[in-house]
Motif scaffolding. Structure first.
Motif, mmCIF file in Angstrom:
data_model
loop_
_atom_site.group_PDB
_atom_site.id
_atom_site.type_symbol
_atom_site.label_atom_id
_atom_site.label_comp_id
_atom_site.label_asym_id
_atom_site.label_seq_id
_atom_site.Cartn_x
_atom_site.Cartn_y
_atom_site.Cartn_z
ATOM 1 N N GLY A 181 -7.002 0.455 -0.226
ATOM 2 C CA GLY A 181 -8.009 0.052 0.752
ATOM 3 C C GLY A 181 -8.648 1.247 1.439
ATOM 4 O O GLY A 181 -8.578 2.374 0.939
ATOM 5 N N GLU A 182 -9.253 0.998 2.600
ATOM 6 C CA GLU A 182 -10.057 2.041 3.237
ATOM 7 C C GLU A 182 -9.502 2.519 4.572
ATOM 8 O O GLU A 182 -10.199 3.194 5.317
ATOM 9 N N ASP A 183 -8.283 2.147 4.905
ATOM 10 C CA ASP A 183 -7.622 2.717 6.078
ATOM 11 C C ASP A 183 -7.357 4.186 5.740
ATOM 12 O O ASP A 183 -6.580 4.493 4.838
ATOM 13 N N ARG A 238 0.834 -1.210 0.000
ATOM 14 C CA ARG A 238 0.000 0.000 0.000
ATOM 15 C C ARG A 238 0.873 1.267 0.000
ATOM 16 O O ARG A 238 0.544 2.242 -0.666
ATOM 17 N N ARG A 255 -9.384 3.612 -3.309
ATOM 18 C CA ARG A 255 -9.837 2.428 -2.558
ATOM 19 C C ARG A 255 -9.268 1.159 -3.187
ATOM 20 O O ARG A 255 -8.872 0.226 -2.492
ATOM 21 N N ARG A 264 -13.720 -6.796 -5.540
ATOM 22 C CA ARG A 264 -14.781 -5.798 -5.506
ATOM 23 C C ARG A 264 -14.468 -4.876 -4.337
ATOM 24 O O ARG A 264 -13.958 -5.311 -3.318
ATOM 25 N N HIS A 265 -14.763 -3.608 -4.502
ATOM 26 C CA HIS A 265 -14.400 -2.670 -3.440
ATOM 27 C C HIS A 265 -15.573 -1.950 -2.836
ATOM 28 O O HIS A 265 -15.408 -1.054 -2.045
ATOM 29 N N TRP A 266 -16.771 -2.283 -3.217
ATOM 30 C CA TRP A 266 -17.935 -1.731 -2.515
ATOM 31 C C TRP A 266 -19.064 -2.740 -2.564
ATOM 32 O O TRP A 266 -19.229 -3.404 -3.548
#
Lengths: 356, 261
Positions: A296-298, A25, A292, A354-356
């Motif tokens: 990711g979502e951190d 990341r 995202r 998939r991210h959502w």
């Protein structure tokens, strides 16, 4: 109590793959930042006056006396404000979109889809139609009006949500209603306007970096900096919000208060971005999705990479707006989606998750 | 010691929990029983402070904890495991210690989170996102997060609902051993009576938002109570290990309202 041997092996493997994930990341964050740095130079290079890369770099890093005066003026007075404004607007809209999607738990949320940009456009259209001018600072009439009406749209959405409950559903509903309201009012003004005034309104609504000045760069930059500092303090709480309201509350987070606070910050961020350059719609929606996919979502990485991606789309659009029609600059609001959509589609088609 | 006094939960004008009061000892594991809609989840949410509730919740010497103070000492695990996001499993665990997290997460905290995950057999999943794992695995992740918080009170809403038989036993064993070791007070809303009788030190049975039976499993569970609570005829057998085994036989009409204790 010591862990059994097989559990110890599993734990060390887990730590290893976790460190690899973190490293991957960070790589993406650095990669996107480097990409942004490269296209910033390209954007400054591209334009009717042909400058070479060494002259541009020299005028950016060397003292004024040791650089060709003409190159210095072109870079510092014309191209740099436009490029910086593209970066600031893109970063502001990217971060605003990321936080809108986070607090509302909706992948379609963005400053544009909740009506803030339409409200700014309406404010600008009103002062252009009636020829209103602020005393002493007439050149700032349109940005001030756009800023105020974007803030009014925020107050409208919040007021509605305050009465009915600060939930994501209510805020999205109120935001979409606000979007339609201000779009209708914009259309009404365009219908009433004389042809030459209509042309001016439409040009503002398209969005253009030609309006950028060092003053607008300072104001947008200041708002962006303050917003980032405020948002960074709540980065883990915002990350926790992605687990849903009930789980966030169970972790001791005052969800309605957090949602309201972020909503107000995002409103100022959006207003500060669109007030000077016009309605720009696509960046706030797409930049968070790209971020995202990469990190990711951190929020510690998601927020900065959303900003970087927003800036990349905007600077990329700025380059395209100068290249599409040599000798002229196509309004940037027209080309943001043309630049951003292929990029987003490529990521969706090549991504495995998939991210959502 | 957890003291709940005069707890009342209302949704609009509808009262779902009325004036409940009970005390629980440190290190105890209590199962909350009752049919659907009798107020078990509302009771847990009311204690956790995630929904508005009147009445008092106090813990040891901390009298009348206000709802916003409860997140520090109470870990509540909701029933729903459906919320998905692209957060990874390890990030979800770390969020359990929200107040200890800064821009840099201490290595010791990361290692502790990974150790808890491995303890639940989830070590291989830690870089997967919540969307990529099953509902049962998500339930294990949220349970691991609750234990990672190391709370004084652990409130679990149907913690084994999505789990297979083996994991039901593992999870409840881990919760009860965690309670004994750390003095944590656990309350779990449950529907499996045999599992509750096996794992819990105490049962609190609810009907219409009130407590109708309270005590050790062998003292509380009876054929008539099960009929009154659930409208089900059941066989109760005490095994050689002294644990009750409940076999539901058939549904019957619910005949009377059970009197509160």
């Amino acid at each position: 109590m010591p862990l059994p041997e097989n559990e110890l092996i599993m734990t060390s493997q887990t730590i290893k793959s976790y460190r690899q994930l973190v490293a991957r990341r960070f790589f993406w964050a650095l990669f996107t930042a480097s990409g942004l740095a490269i296209i910033i130079i390209i954007d400054i290079l591209v334009g009717p006056a042909f400058l070479n890369v060494f002259d541009v770099l020299a005028s950016l890093v060397l003292p004024k006396a040791s650089v060709d005066p003409m190159v210095y003026v072109i870079v510092h007075s014309i191209r740099l404000p436009m490029t910086l404004m593209a970066i600031l607007v893109g970063a502001s809209l990217g971060i605003a979109g990321a936080q809108m999607q986070t607090i509302l738990g909706n992948p379609l949320a963005s400053p544009y889809t909740l009506g803030f940009s339409a409200a700014a456009g309406f404010g600008a259209a009103v002062v252009i139609l009636f020829g209103l001018q602020l005393p002493l600072i007439p050149e700032f009439t349109v940005p001030v009006a756009a800023f105020l009406t974007a803030s009014l749209a925020c107050a409208l959405v919040y007021g509605f949500a305050h009465v009915r409950g600060i939930t994501s559903e209510i805020m999205i509903l109120a935001g979409i209603a606000t979007l339609f309201l201000f779009q209708s009012l914009q259309s009404l003004i365009q219908y009433l306007a004389a042809p030459e005034v209509l042309q001016e309104i439409v040009f503002w609504l398209f969005g253009s970096m030609l309006k950028a000045t060092w003053f607008s760069v300072s104001v947008s930059g200041g708002i962006l900096l303050i917003s980032i500092l405020l948002l960074a303090r709540d980065s883990w709480k915002l990350t926790a919000l992605r687990l849903g309201d009930e789980r966030a509350r169970s972790l001791g987070i005052n969800v309605p208060r957090l949602r309201l606070k972020i909503f107000i910050i995002v409103s100022f961020l959006t207003a500060g971005a669109v007030a000077f350059v016009g309605t720009i719609g696509f960046v706030g929606l797409v930049a968070p999705h790209i971020a995202r996919m990469l990190v990711g979502e951190d929020q510690r990485l998601f927020m900065p990479v959303s900003g970087i991606m927003g800036a990349i789309v905007m600077v990329g659009a700025s380059i395209a707006s100068k290249v599409i029609s040599p000798g002229a600059v196509v309004p940037i609001g027209i080309v943001t989606a043309i630049v951003g959509v292929p990029f987003l589609f490529a990521l969706i088609l090549t991504g495995k998750k998939r991210h959502w | 010691m957890l003291n709940v006094t005069g707890l009342t939960v209302k949704y609009g004008s509808l009262s779902v929990i009325t004036d409940l009061a009970f005390s629980l000892e440190p290190g105890s594991f209590t199962a909350l029983l009752g049919a659907n809609g009798t107020g078990k989840s509302s009771l847990l949410k009311g204690i956790a402070g995630v929904i508005p509730a009147s009445g008092g919740v106090s813990l040891q010497d901390r009298k009348n904890l206000q709802p916003h103070q409860r997140g520090d000492s109470i870990a509540y695990m909701p029933q729903d495991t459906g919320a998905t996001s692209s957060l990874t499993v390890i990030e979800v665990i770390l969020l359990g210690r929200l107040r200890s997290l800064g821009m840099q997460v201490p290595r010791s905290l990361e290692n502790e989170a990974i150790s808890i995950l491995s303890g639940f057999g989830l070590g291989a999943l830690e870089t997967r996102t919540l969307e990529e794992i099953s509902g049962g695995q998500r339930q294990l992740v949220y349970l691991a997060q609750s234990l990672f918080r190391n709370p004084d009170i652990l409130l679990l809403d149907e913690p084994t609902a999505a789990l297979d038989l083996r994991h039901q036993l593992i999870v409840l064993d881990r919760v009860s051993s965690h309670c004994r070791k750390n003095g944590t007070i656990a309350i779990a809303a449950m529907h499996d009576l045999s599992l509750a009788a096996k794992c819990a030190d105490r049962l609190i049975c609810m009907s219409d938002g009130k407590i109708v039976a309270d005590g050790k499993p062998t003292e509380v569970l009876s054929v008539s109570l099960i009929r009154d609570l659930y409208g089900v005829e059941a066989d109760l057998v005490t095994g050689s290990n002294g644990i009750l085994h409940i076999t539901p036989l058939n549904a019957v009409e619910l005949e009377k309202t059970v009197s509160p204790v």
